[in-house]
Design a protein around this motif. Structure first.
Motif, mmCIF file in Angstrom:
data_model
loop_
_atom_site.group_PDB
_atom_site.id
_atom_site.type_symbol
_atom_site.label_atom_id
_atom_site.label_comp_id
_atom_site.label_asym_id
_atom_site.label_seq_id
_atom_site.Cartn_x
_atom_site.Cartn_y
_atom_site.Cartn_z
ATOM 1 N N ARG A 96 -0.185 4.368 11.157
ATOM 2 C CA ARG A 96 -0.478 3.903 9.809
ATOM 3 C C ARG A 96 0.428 4.646 8.835
ATOM 4 O O ARG A 96 0.478 5.888 8.844
ATOM 5 N N VAL A 97 1.180 3.900 8.021
ATOM 6 C CA VAL A 97 2.052 4.527 7.033
ATOM 7 C C VAL A 97 1.210 5.421 6.133
ATOM 8 O O VAL A 97 0.181 4.998 5.606
ATOM 9 N N ALA A 98 1.645 6.672 5.970
ATOM 10 C CA ALA A 98 0.831 7.665 5.269
ATOM 11 C C ALA A 98 1.164 7.794 3.792
ATOM 12 O O ALA A 98 0.530 8.584 3.084
ATOM 13 N N VAL A 99 2.142 7.044 3.295
ATOM 14 C CA VAL A 99 2.456 7.092 1.869
ATOM 15 C C VAL A 99 1.306 6.480 1.078
ATOM 16 O O VAL A 99 0.784 5.420 1.452
ATOM 17 N N ASP A 100 0.902 7.127 0.009
ATOM 18 C CA ASP A 100 -0.179 6.608 -0.822
ATOM 19 C C ASP A 100 0.256 5.270 -1.425
ATOM 20 O O ASP A 100 1.285 5.196 -2.105
ATOM 21 N N PRO A 101 -0.502 4.178 -1.180
ATOM 22 C CA PRO A 101 -0.120 2.876 -1.741
ATOM 23 C C PRO A 101 0.027 2.880 -3.263
ATOM 24 O O PRO A 101 0.762 2.056 -3.820
ATOM 25 N N ALA A 102 -0.645 3.826 -3.939
ATOM 26 C CA ALA A 102 -0.526 3.902 -5.396
ATOM 27 C C ALA A 102 0.894 4.260 -5.830
ATOM 28 O O ALA A 102 1.277 4.007 -6.979
ATOM 29 N N ALA A 103 1.673 4.844 -4.909
ATOM 30 C CA ALA A 103 3.057 5.224 -5.225
ATOM 31 C C ALA A 103 4.059 4.153 -4.814
ATOM 32 O O ALA A 103 5.261 4.338 -4.977
ATOM 33 N N MET A 104 3.580 3.034 -4.294
ATOM 34 C CA MET A 104 4.452 1.956 -3.844
ATOM 35 C C MET A 104 4.553 0.872 -4.913
ATOM 36 O O MET A 104 3.674 0.710 -5.751
ATOM 37 N N PRO B 188 3.591 10.935 -2.558
ATOM 38 C CA PRO B 188 2.364 11.591 -2.078
ATOM 39 C C PRO B 188 1.953 11.036 -0.723
ATOM 40 O O PRO B 188 2.177 9.860 -0.423
ATOM 41 N N VAL B 189 1.365 11.906 0.108
ATOM 42 C CA VAL B 189 0.954 11.538 1.458
ATOM 43 C C VAL B 189 -0.572 11.555 1.548
ATOM 44 O O VAL B 189 -1.225 12.492 1.084
ATOM 45 N N LEU B 190 -1.134 10.512 2.156
ATOM 46 C CA LEU B 190 -2.583 10.399 2.297
ATOM 47 C C LEU B 190 -3.110 11.333 3.382
ATOM 48 O O LEU B 190 -2.405 11.624 4.354
ATOM 49 N N PRO B 191 -4.362 11.774 3.260
ATOM 50 C CA PRO B 191 -4.991 12.479 4.383
ATOM 51 C C PRO B 191 -5.274 11.505 5.514
ATOM 52 O O PRO B 191 -5.297 10.280 5.317
ATOM 53 N N ALA B 192 -5.528 12.032 6.698
ATOM 54 C CA ALA B 192 -5.777 11.181 7.860
ATOM 55 C C ALA B 192 -7.012 10.316 7.670
ATOM 56 O O ALA B 192 -7.073 9.185 8.162
ATOM 57 N N THR B 193 -8.008 10.830 6.951
ATOM 58 C CA THR B 193 -9.226 10.053 6.728
ATOM 59 C C THR B 193 -8.930 8.773 5.953
ATOM 60 O O THR B 193 -9.457 7.704 6.265
ATOM 61 N N ALA B 194 -8.079 8.867 4.941
ATOM 62 C CA ALA B 194 -7.731 7.685 4.152
ATOM 63 C C ALA B 194 -6.869 6.720 4.961
ATOM 64 O O ALA B 194 -7.021 5.500 4.850
ATOM 65 N N ALA B 195 -5.957 7.265 5.779
ATOM 66 C CA ALA B 195 -5.124 6.407 6.617
ATOM 67 C C ALA B 195 -5.983 5.650 7.632
ATOM 68 O O ALA B 195 -5.760 4.460 7.890
#
Length: 298
Positions: free
Chosen positions: A177-185, A109-116
């Motif tokens: 900023r890496v856009a991968v959701d940290p929850a998936a790491m 999953p990829v984060l929105p720019a706001t979260a990044a």
């Protein structure tokens, strides 16, 4: 690079662990330790993400290329002096596919720019004060954002990852900023309690032969290597013993030694017997130094 204190501990451990006794006692000691390390790895919650998921081994904020960040921007970044002057997309993009050199892939999953941006601008815990006046600090004015990609190291080798690239006025290249959701790491495996990493990396010289790189003291003698194999892992050790000398400068140096396996390494993970952590092939990443650091929280 190891700190002086860490290197001193490692040199002491290499010499004192096998300072007396017969060679077969050392082999028995290794066999017991190797079974412990292999069993811990087999049942560890960290094993699945390490071999099948995405475990980043670098900060999630990627600064502009070396030499491109003005001195004031570096100081401002340390003090988290961010100022948003553009609109950020709030919708999450479609999932991205990560692809490794061996052809394996993973949908993330990829984060929105706001979260990044929230991760990029998070205040640093070690900043003395907010943008200290008169010390070259000024706001990092974010004037544009765009999707991008970057290469970063992971437990499965280098991989291209999606990024959000933030343009800062007065800085030639973007802050990414890496856009991968940290929850998936996944997170880096932690060393076993009381363990010291002795073998730092390895080179696959043939399907069933490894060349180990290890740290030892200048007053130590290397007597050989040891290996313990399971279906999931290969546990390695180097037999290093302290020389009987009156004076020693206690300096550390890197040695290399080969070990032959019963079967080809294949997809098995190589584990250091001293610390229990996985080794990365031909890499300067030492997971023992990650025991208080998790890239997912960077």
């Amino acid at each position: 690079m190891l700190s002086v204190a860490a290197l001193a501990v490692l040199v002491a451990a290499c010499g004192s662990l096998r300072a007396s006794g017969a060679a077969d006692e050392f082999a028995d000691e290794f066999a017991d330790r190797a079974r412990e390390v292999a069993g811990h790895w087999r049942s560890s919650a960290e094993r699945g993400p390490w071999v099948e998921g995405f475990v980043p081994l670098r900060n999630l904020t990627l600064e502009p290329g070396q030499g491109r960040v003005p001195r004031w921007a570096g100081r401002s970044m340390i003090n988290s002096a961010w100022k948003l002057e553009t609109r950020l997309p709030a919708d999450a993009p479609a999932p991205a596919e990560l692809r490794w050199a061996d052809g394996s892939t993973l949908s993330v999953p990829v984060l929105p720019a706001t979260a990044a941006y929230a991760g990029l601008s998070r205040p640093k815990s070690f900043a003395d004060e907010e943008c200290p006046p008169g010390k070259g600090c000024r706001p990092l004015r974010v004037i544009a954002v765009a999707r991008g990609e970057a290469t970063m190291p992971s437990s499965r080798g280098d991989v291209r990852v999606p990024t959000w690239d933030f343009t800062v006025e007065g800085v030639p290249g973007p802050f990414r900023r890496v856009a991968v959701d940290p929850a998936a790491m996944g997170g880096p495996p932690r060393p076993l309690e009381g363990g010291i990493q002795e073998v730092s990396t390895y080179e696959l010289r043939a399907p069933a032969r490894l060349r180990l790189s290890y740290l030892h003291g200048t007053c130590d003698t290397t007597y050989g290597s040891r290996v313990h194999e399971t279906p999931e892992a290969v546990v390695v050790d180097v037999d290093v013993r302290e020389d009987d000398v009156e004076f020693c400068n206690a300096m550390g140096k890197t040695g290399r030694i080969d070990v032959t396996l019963r079967e080809p390494l294949g997809r098995r993970v190589v584990l250091d017997s001293g610390s229990g952590v996985p080794l990365l092939p031909e890499s300067d990443v030492r997971l023992f130094e990650y025991q208080n650091y998790d890239p997912r929280r960077s």
